[in-house]
Design an enzyme around this catalytic site. Structure first.
Site, PDB file in Angstrom:
ATOM      1  N   ASP A 156       0.851  -1.180   0.000  1.00  0.00           N
ATOM      2  CA  ASP A 156       0.000   0.000   0.000  1.00  0.00           C
ATOM      3  C   ASP A 156       0.895   1.240   0.000  1.00  0.00           C
ATOM      4  O   ASP A 156       2.119   1.138   0.116  1.00  0.00           O
ATOM      5  CB  ASP A 156      -0.984  -0.029   1.168  1.00  0.00           C
ATOM      6  CG  ASP A 156      -0.282   0.013   2.508  1.00  0.00           C
ATOM      7  OD1 ASP A 156       0.936   0.243   2.543  1.00  0.00           O
ATOM      8  OD2 ASP A 156      -0.947  -0.196   3.524  1.00  0.00           O
ATOM      9  N   CYS A 196      -7.533 -27.817   7.813  1.00  0.00           N
ATOM     10  CA  CYS A 196      -6.251 -27.131   8.043  1.00  0.00           C
ATOM     11  C   CYS A 196      -5.374 -27.971   8.972  1.00  0.00           C
ATOM     12  O   CYS A 196      -5.866 -28.839   9.689  1.00  0.00           O
ATOM     13  CB  CYS A 196      -6.481 -25.734   8.613  1.00  0.00           C
ATOM     14  SG  CYS A 196      -6.587 -25.645  10.403  1.00  0.00           S
ATOM     15  N   GLN A 241     -11.954   7.036  -4.592  1.00  0.00           N
ATOM     16  CA  GLN A 241     -12.419   7.563  -3.308  1.00  0.00           C
ATOM     17  C   GLN A 241     -13.784   8.225  -3.510  1.00  0.00           C
ATOM     18  O   GLN A 241     -14.394   8.037  -4.564  1.00  0.00           O
ATOM     19  CB  GLN A 241     -11.368   8.545  -2.739  1.00  0.00           C
ATOM     20  CG  GLN A 241     -10.112   7.867  -2.210  1.00  0.00           C
ATOM     21  CD  GLN A 241     -10.330   7.121  -0.887  1.00  0.00           C
ATOM     22  OE1 GLN A 241     -11.414   7.182  -0.292  1.00  0.00           O
ATOM     23  NE2 GLN A 241      -9.311   6.378  -0.443  1.00  0.00           N
ATOM     24  N   ASP A 287      -7.969  -7.463   0.901  1.00  0.00           N
ATOM     25  CA  ASP A 287      -6.987  -7.650   1.979  1.00  0.00           C
ATOM     26  C   ASP A 287      -7.667  -7.239   3.264  1.00  0.00           C
ATOM     27  O   ASP A 287      -8.571  -6.391   3.252  1.00  0.00           O
ATOM     28  CB  ASP A 287      -5.752  -6.769   1.791  1.00  0.00           C
ATOM     29  CG  ASP A 287      -6.022  -5.351   2.255  1.00  0.00           C
ATOM     30  OD1 ASP A 287      -6.689  -4.593   1.519  1.00  0.00           O
ATOM     31  OD2 ASP A 287      -5.635  -5.002   3.389  1.00  0.00           O
ATOM     32  N   CYS A 333      -6.580 -27.922  12.710  1.00  0.00           N
ATOM     33  CA  CYS A 333      -7.772 -28.728  13.003  1.00  0.00           C
ATOM     34  C   CYS A 333      -7.484 -30.218  12.856  1.00  0.00           C
ATOM     35  O   CYS A 333      -8.132 -31.044  13.489  1.00  0.00           O
ATOM     36  CB  CYS A 333      -8.932 -28.297  12.109  1.00  0.00           C
ATOM     37  SG  CYS A 333      -9.614 -26.705  12.622  1.00  0.00           S
ATOM     38  N   HIS A 343      -4.893 -21.343  11.324  1.00  0.00           N
ATOM     39  CA  HIS A 343      -6.291 -21.724  11.101  1.00  0.00           C
ATOM     40  C   HIS A 343      -7.082 -20.614  10.392  1.00  0.00           C
ATOM     41  O   HIS A 343      -7.778 -20.874   9.409  1.00  0.00           O
ATOM     42  CB  HIS A 343      -6.998 -22.084  12.407  1.00  0.00           C
ATOM     43  CG  HIS A 343      -8.474 -22.260  12.210  1.00  0.00           C
ATOM     44  ND1 HIS A 343      -9.021 -23.401  11.671  1.00  0.00           N
ATOM     45  CD2 HIS A 343      -9.520 -21.398  12.387  1.00  0.00           C
ATOM     46  CE1 HIS A 343     -10.331 -23.247  11.543  1.00  0.00           C
ATOM     47  NE2 HIS A 343     -10.658 -22.033  11.969  1.00  0.00           N
ATOM     48  N   CYS A 388     -13.096 -28.459   8.935  1.00  0.00           N
ATOM     49  CA  CYS A 388     -11.889 -27.781   8.422  1.00  0.00           C
ATOM     50  C   CYS A 388     -10.751 -28.775   8.207  1.00  0.00           C
ATOM     51  O   CYS A 388     -10.522 -29.668   9.023  1.00  0.00           O
ATOM     52  CB  CYS A 388     -11.467 -26.699   9.410  1.00  0.00           C
ATOM     53  SG  CYS A 388      -9.969 -25.815   8.936  1.00  0.00           S
TER      54      CYS A 388
END
Lengths: 398, 398
Positions: B117, B333, B216, B293, B336, B362, B331
């Site tokens: 950014d 992942c 904007q 994001d 998990c 996670h 899940c």
């Protein structure tokens, strides 16, 4: 070798005993070879959760975690065995909770061996209020002041609930310096406690675990000798040396180990508790020690103190701001393979969690790599060369 | 599509230009398919450091690290692109240092795309003292009070030094609520800055990077329309929507996106900055957004707020003390697959670093898995079903 479980259980039907011994293998230790010019031993220790190659270093996972590292990361670093602290786990989340959740292995998701200490050392070093009697110790939690009792029997109940491969007898911890009289009194209390631990542990019938006794006696050779003789007469599958690395000069620690070693059973593993620097490991392996644990690699990592073969670096120092070299150019750890000192300094200065993570990976790797080198030098019966190399470097730095 | 670099460079010999375009591929975006009943688009964005599948979520690596995770862990989570904050890196370690150490990719050891950014948002949200003029903004560092200037030109110099795939124009950030007059003034300043960013970026000849403009105009449809028209006339390879998720009701944010979308070029990626919850992602993909994001998955993780398909859980709650289930039984992942809520609660209560690490793994997995589902539903042209599913769940919870 007879297992701790086998020695203890005469009341059980032999068939049940046999089945338990088959399904829950207790400890076995063999010496693969010894060095030619030092007392170093290359061994193999079979435990319920796996076989470890000795001499071995056990990273410390105080509260059921090696701070910052996942079990997968520990695996990839080839960590063979962890040490966890019963004291911390008794307070939080409590051994009953850990036991319900599959014991410490299931709770923390670690499938290789674990050793738990008895909690004694933390009671003596962390709590503000405690009262020691022959029966045990009453103390207030360093977290919230709750009163707890820790006796030899309770230390066994606690560690059996945690369910780890090796558990430790409760011992009375002595400050340094202490007089011969104080050390004698404390050591004899520890020996009485060791006997009670043995009895309680045998009653608990926990065949997947092995109980080690702890030699005490401060810096006094006669007391150390009395202590090991007493422990041998009680009978343990492994013997630890406690009460060292508590502030005494290094040379004094080496001397205590050196004088004690001939009295320790040659066929049992020997564990030097709370030691030490990489140089300490090499010096004490040369004096016949097989197992070590220490918070140094992990705690130093979080403070930005990183080990290298040429000494240490303090990563926050301004000289590393734009240093694109790895921590140690000879190191093959994943951090040195990828990250610069400059990046690690940035993470440290910015207070980033990843600073602790990466520094810990490096330091643990460094320690385990040192142990790997130690084992190789012993296998080649040239361990004295490694000792000489380290002493030469030490001399250069001093 | 013409690259930003190609458009900008008329002074260079064509052969050099050709070589640069070959060795440093600029951006390419293609729409693979669109949904049948919503405005959702399934796309592919080629950047210098790799190709990413859109819609995409970018985890935030504020200070050149996603807090607690190694690049290897990010890889294994299939993170496609990260967002890093120029503001933080300008202050510490400074863009010159990052540039010397191989740019942000080399510095942090991340080989996939990164978006930086402009620093504008942090200047407006983090600094205590700042003065905004048409020229730019003067502010004092939130770390040590040092005075810095950030102009459109400086924002480009800074981000070109960091060297990331996508960089953002400097914009003036508006609080919510703001009047139409304030919003108009601020938007027009941002548009003037966007033009100066475009000019400076073109002068810098950084062919491996792409500059996005930022729409904007607050919550006012006419201002948003004026803003996107102005940006299109300047010309950017991608367009971001800024100034949302700053406190306005969710429905209002959705409305702004919905009204703006038809005016945005269909063949360019659209990035909604700083958004949002998993539900926001689905709602805004259905309104034609390609990139997101947000600090939410990572920051919430460190605070013990964990996402599941049935809402969230607050891991410190006593009800999880002996809960042996994973965070989310659906899940897949690595957390998990291995750890219980009870263990995660223990780590959180004990203030362990591993708590942040595992919770972050996670939550990032949950977000990226949500994006994966989004992409699949668009591919099957049945994205409206996913929107309906989420709205039904939202309704049940409210």
């Amino acid at each position: 070798m007879l297992s701790a479980g086998f020695m203890a259980n005469t009341a059980r039907p032999w068939c049940l005993e046999f089945r338990l011994r088959l399904t829950q293998p207790s400890m076995n230790f063999e010496i693969l070879n010894t060095d030619s010019k030092t007392r170093a031993r290359r061994g193999r220790l079979q435990l319920s959760h796996g076989t470890i190659e000795t001499p071995v270093f056990m990273p410390v996972g105080t509260q059921a975690t090696v701070k910052g590292l996942t079990p997968e990361q520990l695996h990839s670093l080839s960590v063979q065995i962890l040490l966890c602290n019963s004291y911390h786990l008794m307070l939080r989340p409590g051994e009953a909770t850990v036991s319900k959740l599959g014991g410490l292995h299931g709770f923390m998701g670690w499938d290789r061996p674990i050793l738990t200490d008895s909690g004694g050392y933390q009671v003596f070093s962390l709590t503000k209020f405690r009262k020691v009697t022959d029966d045990g110790v009453r103390f207030q939690s360093h977290l919230d002041g709750t009163t707890y009792d820790l006796s030899p029997e309770k230390a066994m109940d606690l560690q059996v609930a945690l369910g780890c491969d090796i558990i430790m007898a409760l011992d009375d911890c002595l400050p340094y310096p202490s007089t011969h009289e104080t050390a004698a009194q404390s050591m004899r209390r520890s020996m009485a406690w060791a006997e009670r631990c043995r009895i309680r542990f045998d009653q608990l019938d926990s065949h997947s675990q092995s109980l080690f006794g702890i030699v005490q006696g401060g810096i006094y050779a006669d007391l150390r000798k009395e202590s090991i003789d007493r422990l041998i007469s009680i009978g343990f599958p492994g013997y630890a040396v406690g009460g060292l690395a508590v502030g005494e000069p290094n040379a004094m620690m080496y001397d205590v180990v050196e004088e004690l070693e001939p009295h320790m059973p040659a066929d049992k593993p020997r564990y030097l508790m709370g030691v030490g620097t990489p140089e300490d490991l090499i010096e004490c392996v040369s004096r016949g020690i097989d197992m070590f644990d220490c918070v140094m690699p992990t705690r130093h990592a979080r403070n930005g103190w990183l080990f290298t073969r040429d000494g240490h670096i303090v990563i926050k120092n301004a000289q590393y701001k734009e240093d694109d070299r790895p921590i140690d150019e000879a190191c093959r750890c994943p951090v040195c393979g990828k990250h610069s000192r400059a990046y690690l300094r940035h993470l440290f200065m910015a207070g980033e969690i990843l600073s602790s993570v990466l520094n810990t990976i490096h330091n643990v790797y460094f320690y385990l790599d040192t142990m790997q080198r130690i084992r190789q030098f012993i296998e080649f019966r040239r361990f004295d060369e490694l000792v000489a190399e380290v002493r030469k470097k030490e001399l250069r730095r001093s």
